[in-house]
Design a protein around this motif. Structure first.
Motif, PDB file in Angstrom:
ATOM      1  N   LEU A 447     -19.476  13.678  68.416  1.00 51.62           N
ATOM      2  CA  LEU A 447     -19.550  12.413  67.697  1.00 51.62           C
ATOM      3  C   LEU A 447     -18.227  11.658  67.783  1.00 51.62           C
ATOM      4  N   SER A 448     -18.254  10.379  67.487  1.00 55.39           N
ATOM      5  CA  SER A 448     -17.042   9.555  67.530  1.00 55.39           C
ATOM      6  C   SER A 448     -16.142   9.874  66.344  1.00 55.39           C
ATOM      7  N   SER A 449     -14.874   9.509  66.471  1.00 53.94           N
ATOM      8  CA  SER A 449     -13.920   9.728  65.378  1.00 53.94           C
ATOM      9  C   SER A 449     -14.301   8.907  64.153  1.00 53.94           C
ATOM     10  N   GLY A 450     -14.973   7.766  64.377  1.00 53.22           N
ATOM     11  CA  GLY A 450     -15.404   6.926  63.260  1.00 53.22           C
ATOM     12  C   GLY A 450     -16.392   7.634  62.343  1.00 53.22           C
ATOM     13  N   ILE A 451     -17.122   8.593  62.890  1.00 49.94           N
ATOM     14  CA  ILE A 451     -18.046   9.388  62.082  1.00 49.94           C
ATOM     15  C   ILE A 451     -17.386  10.697  61.642  1.00 49.94           C
ATOM     16  N   ALA A 452     -16.715  11.350  62.577  1.00 51.16           N
ATOM     17  CA  ALA A 452     -16.162  12.684  62.313  1.00 51.16           C
ATOM     18  C   ALA A 452     -15.033  12.657  61.287  1.00 51.16           C
ATOM     19  N   TYR A 453     -14.145  11.665  61.363  1.00 51.12           N
ATOM     20  CA  TYR A 453     -13.014  11.624  60.440  1.00 51.12           C
ATOM     21  C   TYR A 453     -13.466  11.492  58.981  1.00 51.12           C
ATOM     22  N   PRO A 454     -14.288  10.487  58.651  1.00 50.02           N
ATOM     23  CA  PRO A 454     -14.732  10.379  57.254  1.00 50.02           C
ATOM     24  C   PRO A 454     -15.534  11.595  56.797  1.00 50.02           C
ATOM     25  N   ALA A 455     -16.367  12.144  57.694  1.00 48.08           N
ATOM     26  CA  ALA A 455     -17.182  13.307  57.330  1.00 48.08           C
ATOM     27  C   ALA A 455     -16.291  14.507  57.006  1.00 48.08           C
ATOM     28  N   GLY A 456     -15.257  14.717  57.817  1.00 47.11           N
ATOM     29  CA  GLY A 456     -14.339  15.831  57.575  1.00 47.11           C
ATOM     30  C   GLY A 456     -13.597  15.678  56.265  1.00 47.11           C
ATOM     31  N   ILE A 457     -13.144  14.452  55.991  1.00 49.53           N
ATOM     32  CA  ILE A 457     -12.410  14.196  54.746  1.00 49.53           C
ATOM     33  C   ILE A 457     -13.325  14.367  53.535  1.00 49.53           C
ATOM     34  N   CYS A 458     -14.539  13.848  53.625  1.00 52.37           N
ATOM     35  CA  CYS A 458     -15.491  13.970  52.506  1.00 52.37           C
ATOM     36  C   CYS A 458     -15.861  15.431  52.246  1.00 52.37           C
ATOM     37  N   PHE A 459     -16.040  16.181  53.317  1.00 50.47           N
ATOM     38  CA  PHE A 459     -16.369  17.601  53.189  1.00 50.47           C
ATOM     39  C   PHE A 459     -15.244  18.344  52.471  1.00 50.47           C
ATOM     40  N   ALA A 460     -14.005  18.125  52.922  1.00 52.91           N
ATOM     41  CA  ALA A 460     -12.869  18.795  52.304  1.00 52.91           C
ATOM     42  C   ALA A 460     -12.690  18.364  50.850  1.00 52.91           C
ATOM     43  N   ALA A 461     -12.845  17.056  50.596  1.00 48.85           N
ATOM     44  CA  ALA A 461     -12.697  16.554  49.228  1.00 48.85           C
ATOM     45  C   ALA A 461     -13.763  17.132  48.307  1.00 48.85           C
ATOM     46  N   SER A 462     -14.981  17.272  48.815  1.00 44.13           N
ATOM     47  CA  SER A 462     -16.072  17.838  48.008  1.00 44.13           C
ATOM     48  C   SER A 462     -15.768  19.276  47.618  1.00 44.13           C
ATOM     49  N   LEU A 463     -15.256  20.050  48.568  1.00 43.27           N
ATOM     50  CA  LEU A 463     -14.907  21.439  48.271  1.00 43.27           C
ATOM     51  C   LEU A 463     -13.777  21.507  47.239  1.00 43.27           C
ATOM     52  N   PHE A 464     -12.829  20.578  47.341  1.00 43.01           N
ATOM     53  CA  PHE A 464     -11.719  20.585  46.378  1.00 43.01           C
ATOM     54  C   PHE A 464     -12.220  20.217  44.982  1.00 43.01           C
ATOM     55  N   VAL A 465     -13.153  19.274  44.901  1.00 42.05           N
ATOM     56  CA  VAL A 465     -13.722  18.899  43.600  1.00 42.05           C
ATOM     57  C   VAL A 465     -14.468  20.082  42.991  1.00 42.05           C
ATOM     58  N   ILE A 466     -15.240  20.792  43.816  1.00 40.83           N
ATOM     59  CA  ILE A 466     -15.940  21.989  43.335  1.00 40.83           C
ATOM     60  C   ILE A 466     -14.942  23.014  42.812  1.00 40.83           C
ATOM     61  N   TYR A 467     -13.844  23.182  43.534  1.00 41.33           N
ATOM     62  CA  TYR A 467     -12.797  24.115  43.103  1.00 41.33           C
ATOM     63  C   TYR A 467     -12.233  23.710  41.743  1.00 41.33           C
ATOM     64  N   VAL A 468     -11.935  22.421  41.563  1.00 45.27           N
ATOM     65  CA  VAL A 468     -11.368  21.947  40.294  1.00 45.27           C
ATOM     66  C   VAL A 468     -12.339  22.188  39.140  1.00 45.27           C
ATOM     67  N   VAL A 469     -13.617  21.888  39.371  1.00 42.77           N
ATOM     68  CA  VAL A 469     -14.633  22.080  38.318  1.00 42.77           C
ATOM     69  C   VAL A 469     -14.736  23.552  37.940  1.00 42.77           C
ATOM     70  N   LEU A 470     -14.829  24.421  38.945  1.00 43.72           N
ATOM     71  CA  LEU A 470     -14.955  25.857  38.670  1.00 43.72           C
ATOM     72  C   LEU A 470     -13.691  26.418  38.032  1.00 43.72           C
ATOM     73  N   MET A 471     -12.534  25.887  38.449  1.00 35.37           N
ATOM     74  CA  MET A 471     -11.273  26.349  37.862  1.00 35.37           C
ATOM     75  C   MET A 471     -11.227  25.995  36.371  1.00 35.37           C
ATOM     76  N   LYS A 472     -11.644  24.774  36.025  1.00 32.60           N
ATOM     77  CA  LYS A 472     -11.634  24.361  34.609  1.00 32.60           C
ATOM     78  C   LYS A 472     -12.600  25.209  33.790  1.00 32.60           C
ATOM     79  N   ARG A 473     -13.771  25.500  34.354  1.00 29.97           N
ATOM     80  CA  ARG A 473     -14.733  26.342  33.647  1.00 29.97           C
ATOM     81  C   ARG A 473     -14.151  27.730  33.409  1.00 29.97           C
ATOM     82  N   SER A 474     -13.506  28.276  34.436  1.00 27.83           N
ATOM     83  CA  SER A 474     -12.905  29.611  34.302  1.00 27.83           C
ATOM     84  C   SER A 474     -11.784  29.600  33.275  1.00 27.83           C
ATOM     85  N   ALA A 475     -10.995  28.507  33.285  1.00 31.11           N
ATOM     86  CA  ALA A 475      -9.903  28.402  32.326  1.00 31.11           C
ATOM     87  C   ALA A 475     -10.440  28.326  30.904  1.00 31.11           C
TER      88      ALA A 475
END
Length: 487
Positions: A447-475
């Motif tokens: 795929l082109s960078s115009g698709i791959a770049y945003p998709a990669g960033i969104c994927f990583a950001a989503s995982l980080f948000v999940i981490y923050v939510v689970l971390m707060k619940r654990s805390a």
């Protein structure tokens, strides 16, 4: 030249400062390690710290920080930054955590650890991913030395002949107790890897101005215009961040005598590998003068480039070092790759590895698959490059999952803030690298960078948000549990 010296200094400072921070967050103690508590005489065997360090270095390195660094140097001296900061903030933390968490789980593989902290689905994904990666790694590190030996020996001793010889050696190294063959030979080969790098950089520095090591620049100098993101971060794995190391650290976790050796063995070996990678990246761009010429030289194979640089800088002595290094180093990573695959499959099928019969039942099919892939690589002109590319992507995806596993471990242990960020931040970064690459690469979705770049960033950001939510619940849960105990 100044940039290279600063890079070396930053790596050393990283080991002293950030390595200590990593150790403090994990908090090693005096509990018995698998080498002491289990000591089965096969895989769990106590070793001296210096020996465990050298074996770990050789296991994780091989020719990875040589070949990968040379291919990464085609992007220009910007690769120095990835090697230095990728190692300190990501790779060394990754190796330390995967080794130390394994030690606390009786030497369990990264697949089993993923299941413990990320769930059963992650365990099965990692089992498959790990074994595939290890077989690909073993194949890569049969093909390159077999190809070089083919050129250096009579016609009747062709690549196929040497591949069979190497696979026969792998059989022994995979089956025998770790202290019998690996424990005796690998410290010597580890020293060879260090001497090889030291000799090459010494020859370049003291060449009387014949070679010029360029200063760090953010400019992309790849002659084909290949973008730095994400390709450089996939190309240079060993030497910066490498998921393969998560399969090797548990093997040495079974051999350290005390948890307090972890920083020296795991974090220290990764920093040492990065020093080696820096040497070869600098050697590549300085010896050929331009990234265009380096790229053209690499078209004939990374082994040939290593030989050209070594003989050009060091003469006959360099030639001997290059041949020994390019033949021995990959073999010593390939055999431990198959050994690690044996251990993962043994865990999966609950097969006691004290019995030689059980070891044979796993090892022979593994080597048979490796042999078929090696044959494909030898008879196909682009076979090696195809296998290497899939190996590289699998490698970094494994690093991503390993870092998220370590993050889940730290959260469960109550490291809710900076402690878990130690692994969560590089895990997020590697998530973006991994998905972006497979979306863009020719062997992926193209795929082109115009698709791959945003998709990669969104994927990583989503995982980080999940981490923050689970971390707060654990805390919050931790605070509630603490309050219940007090009341």
């Amino acid at each position: 030249m100044i940039s290279l010296l600063i890079s070396f200094a930053v790596l050393i400072a990283g080991y002293i400062v950030y390595g200590k921070v990593t150790e403090k967050i994990f908090a090693p103690d005096d509990r018995p390690t698998p080498a002491v508590a289990i000591n089965d005489g096969v895989d769990c065997v106590p070793m001296k710290t210096w020996k465990a360090f050298l074996i770990q270095l050789l296991n994780i390195a091989g020719t990875g920080p040589i070949f990968g660094a040379l291919m990464g140097a085609v992007f220009g001296p910007v690769v120095f930054l990835w090697i230095v900061f990728g190692s300190i903030l990501g790779g060394a933390v990754h190796d330390y955590m995967s080794g130390m968490i394994s030690s606390r789980h009786n030497g369990a593989s990264i697949a089993e650890l993923s299941g413990t902290y990320l769930g059963s689905a992650a365990k099965w994904v990692m089992r498959v991913f790990s074994v595939v990666l290890l077989v690909l790694c073993g194949t890569v590190f049969v093909t390159s030395p077999a190809g070089l030996l083919d050129k250096l020996t009579p016609d009747r001793m062709n690549g196929t002949f040497w591949a069979v010889v190497i696979l026969a050696y792998y059989l022994l190294a995979t089956l025998l107790p770790i202290d019998k063959l690996i424990g005796k030979l690998y410290p010597i080969f580890g020293v060879l890897l260090i001497v090889m790098a030291g000799s090459v950089i010494g020859g370049i520095v003291f060449s009387g101005g014949k070679y010029t090591i360029p200063e760090i620049s953010l400019q992309n100098l790849h002659p084909d215009g290949t973008p730095i993101w994400p390709y450089m971060f996939i190309t240079v794995a060993c030497g910066a961040v490498s998921g393969f190391h998560a399969t090797q650290s548990p093997m040495i976790a079974k051999c350290i005598k005390t948890e307090k050796d972890g920083r020296k063995v795991f974090y220290g070996a990764m920093i040492s590998e990065s020093v080696i990678a820096l040497v070869w990246a600098a050697a590549g761009v300085s010896f050929y003068g331009t990234t265009q010429l380096l790229n053209e030289a690499l078209a004939s194979g990374a082994s040939n480039v290593v030989y050209e640089i070594s003989t050009g800088v060091l003469g006959v002595f360099g030639g001997v070092l290059a041949v020994a290094g390019v033949i021995i180093c990959p073999i010593t990573s390939g055999d431990t790759a198959f050994r690690s695959a044996r251990l993962i499959l043994a865990e999966t099928f609950h097969m006691d590895q004290k019995k030689i019969k059980n070891r044979l039942l796993i090892t022979i099919p593994l080597l048979a698959v490796g042999g078929l892939l090696t044959w494909f690589a030898l008879v196909n002109d682009k076979g090696f490059q195809i296998i290497w590319r899939y190996f590289s992507w699998s490698n970094q995806t494994l690093a991503m999952i390993s870092l998220w596993t370590a993050t889940a471990y730290l959260v469960q242990k109550g490291k809710y803030r900076f402690g878990s960020l130690l692994t969560a931040l590089p895990a997020t970064f590697m998530s973006a690298v991994s998905l972006t690459y497979i979306l863009m690469a020719g062997e992926g979705f193209g795929l082109s960078s115009g698709i791959a770049y945003p998709a990669g960033i969104c994927f990583a950001a989503s995982l980080f948000v999940i981490y923050v939510v689970l971390m707060k619940r654990s805390a919050n849960k931790g605070r509630l549990d603490a309050g219940s105990k007090r009341s």
